[in-house]
Design a protein around this motif. Structure first.
Motif, PDB file in Angstrom:
ATOM      1  N   GLU A  42       0.703  -1.255   0.077  1.00 12.62           N
ATOM      2  CA  GLU A  42      -0.069  -0.075  -0.154  1.00 12.62           C
ATOM      3  C   GLU A  42       0.927   1.143   0.161  1.00 12.62           C
ATOM      4  O   GLU A  42       1.693   1.403   0.772  1.00 12.62           O
ATOM      5  N   SER A  43       0.816   2.037  -0.745  1.00  9.82           N
ATOM      6  CA  SER A  43       1.460   3.498  -1.060  1.00  9.82           C
ATOM      7  C   SER A  43       1.231   4.505  -0.098  1.00  9.82           C
ATOM      8  O   SER A  43       2.082   5.352   0.292  1.00  9.82           O
ATOM      9  N   ASP A  44      -0.006   4.491   0.314  1.00 12.18           N
ATOM     10  CA  ASP A  44      -0.417   5.734   1.251  1.00 12.18           C
ATOM     11  C   ASP A  44      -0.172   5.315   2.703  1.00 12.18           C
ATOM     12  O   ASP A  44      -0.586   4.327   3.337  1.00 12.18           O
ATOM     13  N   THR A  45       0.425   5.931   3.321  1.00 12.92           N
ATOM     14  CA  THR A  45       0.940   5.948   4.860  1.00 12.92           C
ATOM     15  C   THR A  45      -0.392   5.754   5.641  1.00 12.92           C
ATOM     16  O   THR A  45      -0.473   4.859   6.487  1.00 12.92           O
ATOM     17  N   ASN A  46      -1.224   6.668   5.617  1.00 10.43           N
ATOM     18  CA  ASN A  46      -2.434   6.492   6.270  1.00 10.43           C
ATOM     19  C   ASN A  46      -3.384   5.308   6.074  1.00 10.43           C
ATOM     20  O   ASN A  46      -3.833   4.692   6.906  1.00 10.43           O
ATOM     21  N   ARG A  47      -3.297   4.994   4.804  1.00  8.74           N
ATOM     22  CA  ARG A  47      -3.837   3.664   4.646  1.00  8.74           C
ATOM     23  C   ARG A  47      -3.430   2.366   5.125  1.00  8.74           C
ATOM     24  O   ARG A  47      -3.798   1.513   5.653  1.00  8.74           O
ATOM     25  N   ARG A  48      -1.989   2.410   5.054  1.00 13.51           N
ATOM     26  CA  ARG A  48      -1.344   1.256   5.987  1.00 13.51           C
ATOM     27  C   ARG A  48      -1.575   1.174   7.286  1.00 13.51           C
ATOM     28  O   ARG A  48      -1.609   0.100   7.768  1.00 13.51           O
ATOM     29  N   ILE A  49      -1.694   2.258   8.083  1.00 16.53           N
ATOM     30  CA  ILE A  49      -1.980   2.477   9.498  1.00 16.53           C
ATOM     31  C   ILE A  49      -3.542   2.078   9.452  1.00 16.53           C
ATOM     32  O   ILE A  49      -3.677   1.059  10.268  1.00 16.53           O
ATOM     33  N   GLU A  50      -4.358   2.513   8.917  1.00 17.49           N
ATOM     34  CA  GLU A  50      -5.690   1.879   8.907  1.00 17.49           C
ATOM     35  C   GLU A  50      -5.915   0.483   8.538  1.00 17.49           C
ATOM     36  O   GLU A  50      -6.530  -0.380   9.628  1.00 17.49           O
ATOM     37  N   LEU A  51      -4.941  -0.021   7.615  1.00 17.66           N
ATOM     38  CA  LEU A  51      -5.251  -1.648   7.573  1.00 17.66           C
ATOM     39  C   LEU A  51      -4.719  -2.210   8.465  1.00 17.66           C
ATOM     40  O   LEU A  51      -5.003  -3.435   8.930  1.00 17.66           O
ATOM     41  N   ALA A  52      -3.777  -1.745   9.140  1.00 18.05           N
ATOM     42  CA  ALA A  52      -3.068  -2.511  10.447  1.00 18.05           C
ATOM     43  C   ALA A  52      -3.699  -2.568  11.499  1.00 18.05           C
ATOM     44  O   ALA A  52      -4.121  -3.636  12.075  1.00 18.05           O
ATOM     45  N   TYR A  53      -4.443  -1.342  11.745  1.00 16.58           N
ATOM     46  CA  TYR A  53      -5.401  -1.475  12.922  1.00 16.58           C
ATOM     47  C   TYR A  53      -6.546  -2.520  12.664  1.00 16.58           C
ATOM     48  O   TYR A  53      -6.904  -2.931  13.608  1.00 16.58           O
ATOM     49  N   LEU A  54      -7.178  -2.302  11.327  1.00 22.01           N
ATOM     50  CA  LEU A  54      -8.236  -3.236  11.119  1.00 22.01           C
ATOM     51  C   LEU A  54      -7.816  -4.671  11.256  1.00 22.01           C
ATOM     52  O   LEU A  54      -8.644  -5.529  11.752  1.00 22.01           O
ATOM     53  N   ALA A  55      -6.688  -5.050  10.796  1.00 20.80           N
ATOM     54  CA  ALA A  55      -6.194  -6.332  10.820  1.00 20.80           C
ATOM     55  C   ALA A  55      -5.965  -6.796  12.292  1.00 20.80           C
ATOM     56  O   ALA A  55      -6.276  -8.190  12.580  1.00 20.80           O
ATOM     57  N   ILE A  56      -5.363  -6.078  13.120  1.00 21.82           N
ATOM     58  CA  ILE A  56      -5.004  -6.406  14.362  1.00 21.82           C
ATOM     59  C   ILE A  56      -5.861  -6.143  15.526  1.00 21.82           C
ATOM     60  O   ILE A  56      -6.222  -7.013  16.315  1.00 21.82           O
ATOM     61  N   LEU A  57      -6.428  -4.884  15.402  1.00 15.58           N
ATOM     62  CA  LEU A  57      -7.210  -4.533  16.544  1.00 15.58           C
ATOM     63  C   LEU A  57      -8.678  -4.424  16.137  1.00 15.58           C
ATOM     64  O   LEU A  57      -9.786  -4.131  16.950  1.00 15.58           O
ATOM     65  N   THR A  58      -9.017  -4.869  14.946  1.00 13.88           N
ATOM     66  CA  THR A  58     -10.302  -5.066  14.194  1.00 13.88           C
ATOM     67  C   THR A  58     -11.062  -3.691  14.557  1.00 13.88           C
ATOM     68  O   THR A  58     -12.256  -3.843  14.733  1.00 13.88           O
ATOM     69  N   ARG A  59     -10.496  -2.589  14.432  1.00  2.51           N
ATOM     70  CA  ARG A  59     -11.289  -1.450  14.412  1.00  2.51           C
ATOM     71  C   ARG A  59     -10.318  -0.067  13.885  1.00  2.51           C
ATOM     72  O   ARG A  59      -9.369  -0.404  13.301  1.00  2.51           O
ATOM     73  N   ARG A  60     -11.049   0.840  13.330  1.00  5.99           N
ATOM     74  CA  ARG A  60     -10.271   2.004  12.598  1.00  5.99           C
ATOM     75  C   ARG A  60      -9.383   2.825  13.845  1.00  5.99           C
ATOM     76  O   ARG A  60      -9.904   2.856  14.941  1.00  5.99           O
ATOM     77  N   PRO A  61      -8.293   3.249  13.372  1.00  9.90           N
ATOM     78  CA  PRO A  61      -7.623   4.198  14.379  1.00  9.90           C
ATOM     79  C   PRO A  61      -8.279   5.402  14.461  1.00  9.90           C
ATOM     80  O   PRO A  61      -8.883   5.761  13.627  1.00  9.90           O
ATOM     81  N   THR A  62      -7.714   5.997  15.536  1.00  8.21           N
ATOM     82  CA  THR A  62      -8.361   7.377  15.883  1.00  8.21           C
ATOM     83  C   THR A  62      -7.599   8.263  14.907  1.00  8.21           C
ATOM     84  O   THR A  62      -6.454   8.137  14.561  1.00  8.21           O
ATOM     85  N   ALA A  63      -8.148   9.692  15.165  1.00  6.22           N
ATOM     86  CA  ALA A  63      -6.963  10.555  14.335  1.00  6.22           C
ATOM     87  C   ALA A  63      -5.714  10.626  14.922  1.00  6.22           C
ATOM     88  O   ALA A  63      -4.570  11.034  14.479  1.00  6.22           O
ATOM     89  N   GLU A  64      -5.629  10.764  16.217  1.00  8.63           N
ATOM     90  CA  GLU A  64      -4.170  10.833  17.072  1.00  8.63           C
ATOM     91  C   GLU A  64      -3.522   9.534  16.686  1.00  8.63           C
ATOM     92  O   GLU A  64      -2.048   9.756  16.537  1.00  8.63           O
ATOM     93  N   GLU A  65      -3.952   8.388  16.531  1.00  8.23           N
ATOM     94  CA  GLU A  65      -3.387   7.218  16.250  1.00  8.23           C
ATOM     95  C   GLU A  65      -2.610   7.134  14.893  1.00  8.23           C
ATOM     96  O   GLU A  65      -1.432   6.770  14.416  1.00  8.23           O
TER      97      GLU A  65
END
Length: 90
Positions: free
Chosen positions: A32-55
């Motif tokens: 994934e080339s977009d950094t924010n999308r990488r973070i979102e996908l990691a949170y969804l895969a591991i914590l099964t939720r979307r990251p907060t704006a701060e995260e």
């Protein structure tokens, strides 16, 4: 403790070719080339939720400042797997 220090876990978390396993989460995040999308996908895969704006902001700062994207993504995955939220909720 197993997730924190086990060399086998660390090996599985590292992205890269020549693995006997299918591509792991770090490999998929690096695709994934977009950094924010990488973070979102990691949170969804591991914590099964979307990251907060701060995260997202904290994760973006770390991933963008890292010299080695592979290590940075592995660190993100490792941090989420070792977070209290993952250890005590999942």
């Amino acid at each position: 403790m197993f997730l924190t220090f086990n060399p086998a876990v660390m090996k599985i978390l590292k992205p890269g070719p020549n693995k006997s396993l299918a591509p792991n989460l770090a490999d998929r995040l690096l695709a994934e080339s977009d950094t924010n999308r990488r973070i979102e996908l990691a949170y969804l895969a591991i914590l099964t939720r979307r990251p907060t704006a701060e995260e997202i902001a904290d994760g973006s700062t770390y991933l963008n400042a890292a010299g080695d994207p592979q290590s940075a993504v592995s660190d993100l995955v490792w941090a989420l797997l070792n977070s209290p939220e993952f250890r005590f909720v999942y």
